[in-house]
Design an enzyme around this catalytic site. Structure first.
Site, PDB file in Angstrom:
ATOM      1  N   SER A  90       0.825  -1.214   0.000  1.00  0.00           N
ATOM      2  CA  SER A  90       0.000   0.000   0.000  1.00  0.00           C
ATOM      3  C   SER A  90       0.857   1.261   0.000  1.00  0.00           C
ATOM      4  CB  SER A  90      -0.939   0.001   1.213  1.00  0.00           C
ATOM      5  OG  SER A  90      -0.207   0.000   2.427  1.00  0.00           O
ATOM      6  N   ASP A 101       0.541  -0.673   7.849  1.00  0.00           N
ATOM      7  CA  ASP A 101       1.887  -1.202   8.019  1.00  0.00           C
ATOM      8  C   ASP A 101       2.740  -0.846   6.810  1.00  0.00           C
ATOM      9  OD1 ASP A 101       0.775  -2.800   6.105  1.00  0.00           O
ATOM     10  OD2 ASP A 101       1.148  -4.695   7.130  1.00  0.00           O
ATOM     11  N   ASP A 103       5.285  -2.661   4.163  1.00  0.00           N
ATOM     12  CA  ASP A 103       5.927  -3.835   3.588  1.00  0.00           C
ATOM     13  C   ASP A 103       7.192  -3.363   2.891  1.00  0.00           C
ATOM     14  OD1 ASP A 103       3.820  -5.751   4.225  1.00  0.00           O
ATOM     15  OD2 ASP A 103       2.637  -4.684   2.731  1.00  0.00           O
ATOM     16  N   ASP A 156       6.898  -5.212   7.887  1.00  0.00           N
ATOM     17  CA  ASP A 156       7.158  -6.576   7.437  1.00  0.00           C
ATOM     18  C   ASP A 156       8.314  -6.529   6.443  1.00  0.00           C
ATOM     19  OD1 ASP A 156       5.016  -7.296   8.962  1.00  0.00           O
ATOM     20  OD2 ASP A 156       3.707  -7.845   7.299  1.00  0.00           O
ATOM     21  N   LYS A 220     -10.972  -0.927  -0.424  1.00  0.00           N
ATOM     22  CA  LYS A 220     -10.316  -1.530   0.733  1.00  0.00           C
ATOM     23  C   LYS A 220     -11.062  -1.188   2.019  1.00  0.00           C
ATOM     24  CE  LYS A 220      -5.819  -1.586   0.941  1.00  0.00           C
ATOM     25  NZ  LYS A 220      -4.373  -1.230   0.898  1.00  0.00           N
ATOM     26  N   TYR A 229     -11.455  -8.717   4.046  1.00  0.00           N
ATOM     27  CA  TYR A 229     -10.089  -8.260   3.751  1.00  0.00           C
ATOM     28  C   TYR A 229      -9.125  -9.102   4.574  1.00  0.00           C
ATOM     29  CZ  TYR A 229      -6.290  -4.979   2.666  1.00  0.00           C
ATOM     30  OH  TYR A 229      -5.132  -4.409   2.202  1.00  0.00           O
TER      31      TYR A 229
END
Length: 553
Positions: A90, A101, A103, A156, A220, A229
């Protein structure tokens, strides 16, 4: 050297019509709702996120030099060694919001080993960093990952070594257009690289990135509100929703975001998803043609060539080589729920277009604990505190799809399951912590009665003790199982839901009605549970309550 082939959009647009003043006004209303829902970051929050990435890059830089030294390279080469930190998901798509979060992909030199150097070396460096909490390496995941919080932001990290860059990974490395970076990679590394490559390709293939981003934020937001989701639960994750929205943008390239949202539900309420062997072949959602590369030879999703790919129930295909099905986790149960929710979204958009309701109605949360009278409650319990709970409940959560499949299999499809992707944490008792997941239960008769005049036929009864035992047996095969990690499967009626769940479930400002004992405690439901500790051998026969029979009415 593998050449990058020209990339074309898949198919032709449905309509080239641009927005009307009413469409622009409707889009403004949507964007206002998104801001009110906190889906956009403040400048201060954006600055924190950028600082997190900057500080992580510093840690990665120090780590790669240390690894280079440990591998025996001379000091001059140690000084030259570099690694790159690239956000994806995202954040890279530009649709992150408050609490999202990050990534991120770490791209390192070709000699770096994922297990010893990334999980061992970088994982150890992160464990010592004051800014890092809740560190959780997951080397056995489909995409091996280090999970953590860095200054309160969930991060992450995945890893890939890139061919052709032995010591120095350039800051301007282009992973998207140069396919040679994929040469010689194992499948896990190719999947790690594809996070960045897919995000870049999506943005390249949509006609208007700004309209795409607004529409994706809406979809979303809707998917989270409606409980669909979650890739791990068998629904759809962020990449799948992004590809589906991008496809609608291709079909309506000049449309305003409000129109794109409405068309999203119209298009996918009519989409031909596979429902079993008797149906026509599934129709994949694709942004471009599928490409093969004989030189690189990586596995590619292609139902025309691969019989196994034809068995997938949904196919939302990533646009970067090697293309993959981002919805491989979808089951018969979750496909049924996805269809229901998309059809409900389409109906809401029709009412919005007619002026009978506002956009806020589309985003009303699904009342999971009003939708069913019976549930399976799956408790993940640990004896070692919250860090241990994060590890164990993550494993249990990843197995819930199997429980759903087993229940519908063992009842010949007569008992229908509705998994809730949310976890509910009980108050810790010392170091003992519990997190609960819930699966709604209903019968085909109950669903048919929603379409017909009410009747009172005798409801079937099901015995799920053997099903629960099989599930718990599988869960206890966890590679890192140790005494104190327990999973319990319980049948519970709505009126007997635990208090820590009821405190979080307040539809319309009121708790659901529930029965309580005279002392204020919740009644103890019947259960089917097991633990490989005590007198039983590891993975041995599961203990189950004789009261685990259930009637889902």
């Amino acid at each position: 050297m593998a050449a990058a082939h020209p990339k074309q959009m898949f198919g032709e647009p449905i309509s080239l019509v641009g927005p009307t003043p009413a469409d622009l006004e409707s889009t403004a209303e949507l964007e206002k709702l998104l801001h009110e829902a906190g889906l956009y970051e403040t400048p201060e929050e954006s600055a924190v996120r950028e600082a997190v990435l900057h500080d992580l890059q510093d840690i990665v830089d120090r780590w790669v030099k240390q690894v280079t030294f440990q591998h025996g390279y001379p000091d001059a080469m140690v000084d030259e060694a570099t690694a790159l930190l690239l956000p994806f998901g995202s954040y890279r798509l530009g649709v992150h919001g408050r609490g999202s979060d990050i990534d991120a992909l770490v791209v390192g030199p070709s000699f770096v080993d994922r297990d010893a150097d990334f999980f061992g070396g970088l994982g150890g460096a992160l464990a010592e960093a004051e800014a890092v909490t809740q560190l959780q390496p997951v080397p056995g995941a489909h995409v091996p990952v280090i999970k953590m919080r860095f200054r309160g932001v969930q991060v992450d990290l995945v890893y890939a070594s890139v061919a052709g860059h032995h010591l120095v990974v350039p800051r301007d490395l282009d992973l998207s257009s140069d396919r040679s970076v994929l040469r010689g990679l194992d499948h896990a590394t190719a999947r790690s690289l594809n996070g960045v490559r897919v995000a870049d390709e999506i943005l390249r293939l949509v006609p208007d990135p700004a309209s795409f981003r607004t529409a994706l934020r809406c979809v979303k937001h809707w998917a989270r509100a409606r409980g669909v989701y979650s890739n791990v639960a068998g629904f759809l994750g962020g990449v799948s929703w992004a590809i589906m929205v991008a496809r609608v943008c291709q079909l309506y390239p000049n449309a305003a975001p409000s129109t794109l949202v409405s068309r999203f539900f119209r298009v996918f309420s009519q989409w031909r998803w596979a429902a079993g062997p008797a149906t026509a072949p599934l129709m994949p959602v694709m942004l471009r043609d599928i490409e093969h590369d004989a030189e690189l030879g990586l596995p590619v999703w292609d139902a025309r060539a691969n019989p196994r790919d034809r068995t997938h129930l949904m196919a939302v295909i990533t646009p970067a080589y090697p293309c993959m099905n981002s919805t491989y986790n979808v089951s018969q149960a979750t496909l049924r729920i996805l269809r229901e929710q998309i059809e409900a979204g389409h109906a809401a958009c029709q009412e919005i277009a007619a002026g009978r309701i506002g956009w806020d109605a589309l985003f009303r949360p699904f009342q999971f604990f009003r939708a069913h009278k019976s549930y399976l409650q799956v408790d993940a319990t640990v004896a070692g505190g919250e860090d241990e709970l994060r590890e164990w409940k993550g494993w249990v959560e990843s197995r819930l799809r199997q429980l759903v499949a087993k229940v519908e299999r063992d009842t010949a499809g007569e008992l229908l399951c509705h998994p809730n992707p949310r976890a509910y944490d009980a108050e810790p008792c010392g170091l003992q912590c519990t997190s609960s997941f819930f699966i709604g239960l209903s019968t085909k008769q109950q669903q048919q009665q929603q379409q017909q005049p009410p009747r009172q036929p005798e409801q079937p009864k099901f015995d799920l003790r053997a099903t629960a035992e099989e599930f718990t047996y599988d869960v206890y095969k966890y590679e890192f199982w140790r005494p104190g990690l327990v999973v319990t499967v319980t049948h519970v009626r709505r009126k007997d839901l635990p208090s820590y769940v009821m405190q979080k479930v307040r539809p319309n400002g009121h708790e659901l009605k529930r029965k309580r004992n005279d002392d204020g405690s919740s009644p103890s439901p019947s259960s089917s549970s097991s633990s490989p500790s005590g007198d039983e051998d590891f993975g041995g026969p599961a203990r189950s309550s004789s009261r685990a029979k259930l009637n889902p009415t």
